[in-house]
Write a protein that holds these residues in place. Sequence first.
Motif, PDB file in Angstrom:
ATOM      1  N   ILE A   8       1.172   3.455  -0.513  1.00  0.00           N
ATOM      2  CA  ILE A   8       0.835   3.017   0.836  1.00  0.00           C
ATOM      3  C   ILE A   8       1.506   3.940   1.843  1.00  0.00           C
ATOM      4  O   ILE A   8       2.734   4.101   1.835  1.00  0.00           O
ATOM      5  CB  ILE A   8       1.289   1.569   1.082  1.00  0.00           C
ATOM      6  N   THR A  11       4.617   2.878   5.982  1.00  0.00           N
ATOM      7  CA  THR A  11       5.174   1.553   5.685  1.00  0.00           C
ATOM      8  C   THR A  11       6.386   1.194   6.539  1.00  0.00           C
ATOM      9  O   THR A  11       7.051   0.199   6.261  1.00  0.00           O
ATOM     10  CB  THR A  11       5.571   1.446   4.194  1.00  0.00           C
ATOM     11  N   GLY A  16       1.385  -1.322   7.406  1.00  0.00           N
ATOM     12  CA  GLY A  16       1.955  -0.726   6.210  1.00  0.00           C
ATOM     13  C   GLY A  16       3.119  -1.532   5.653  1.00  0.00           C
ATOM     14  O   GLY A  16       3.199  -1.774   4.441  1.00  0.00           O
ATOM     15  N   ALA A  17       4.027  -1.954   6.530  1.00  0.00           N
ATOM     16  CA  ALA A  17       5.162  -2.757   6.084  1.00  0.00           C
ATOM     17  C   ALA A  17       4.702  -4.109   5.563  1.00  0.00           C
ATOM     18  O   ALA A  17       5.181  -4.593   4.529  1.00  0.00           O
ATOM     19  CB  ALA A  17       6.155  -2.937   7.233  1.00  0.00           C
ATOM     20  N   ALA A  20       3.165  -3.628   2.144  1.00  0.00           N
ATOM     21  CA  ALA A  20       4.192  -3.425   1.114  1.00  0.00           C
ATOM     22  C   ALA A  20       4.788  -4.764   0.695  1.00  0.00           C
ATOM     23  O   ALA A  20       4.994  -5.024  -0.503  1.00  0.00           O
ATOM     24  CB  ALA A  20       5.279  -2.486   1.638  1.00  0.00           C
ATOM     25  N   GLY A  32       6.047   3.701  -0.785  1.00  0.00           N
ATOM     26  CA  GLY A  32       5.809   3.603   0.647  1.00  0.00           C
ATOM     27  C   GLY A  32       6.321   4.812   1.393  1.00  0.00           C
ATOM     28  O   GLY A  32       7.479   5.205   1.225  1.00  0.00           O
TER      29      GLY A  32
END
Length: 250
Positions: A8, A11, A16-17, A20, A32
């Motif tokens: 990904i 992140t 993105g975060a 994850a 990430g």
Amino acid sequence: MTQKTAFITGTTAGIGAAAARRFTSEGWRVIGTGRRRERLDALAGELGEAFHPLELDVRDLKAMEAAVDALPEGFRDIDLLLNNAGLAPPLATVQESELPASLQAIDTNITALVALTRKLLPGLIARKGAVINLSSVAATYPYRGGAVYGGTKAFVRQFSLDLRADLHGTGVRVTSIEPGMIETEFTLVRNGGDQAASDALYAGIDAMTAEDTAEVLHWVATLPSHVNVNALELMPVNQSFAGFAVARPS
């Protein structure tokens, strides 16, 4: 079940975060990427050994290739590429825009996405994996000041569809996810850190969240292997389509 691995990008914030966190919560390993080391470290501390942080500017293609080649043993077999990293130049018309900001968006949203996808495709084909690309409703609906950003996201959408054609018969799934208004750092960054401008944009609309989008990403990634979502457009209920603009000379 064999543990799966997702790669990904972007992140350190937002979608993105959230992605994850969502994928690791379901037993996935996640690689990430991000440019902000302190945020990657914080996410790694939160998610533990299931998360492998890569401090990386995706526009640095040599560094990206080297980082992929140096992945540790437990993270080399990638089942999902989630091309999430992206940005928008300041909201300005083409004639009033600054070229470096436009080129940065093109390099991030297009060039880096194509290069990383190409790098990971041999493994994804071998594992009959999946590619999910983050496009935007800006790929379809124009607005004043969005020419470069919308153009990059239209590329992402079309690239996804054509990539699916290229991968026909390989078992690899490809999806373009096209969100509307999500309240993340996106607008804050676009406006040069102007929190008031970001707050004004999202005020009272009940915008989507990064977590909402991560839920959709996880759903798409975990559908039966014979099901492909080609493209999926998302909007908060309080956002819809802009009307035509008409100039009337006085």
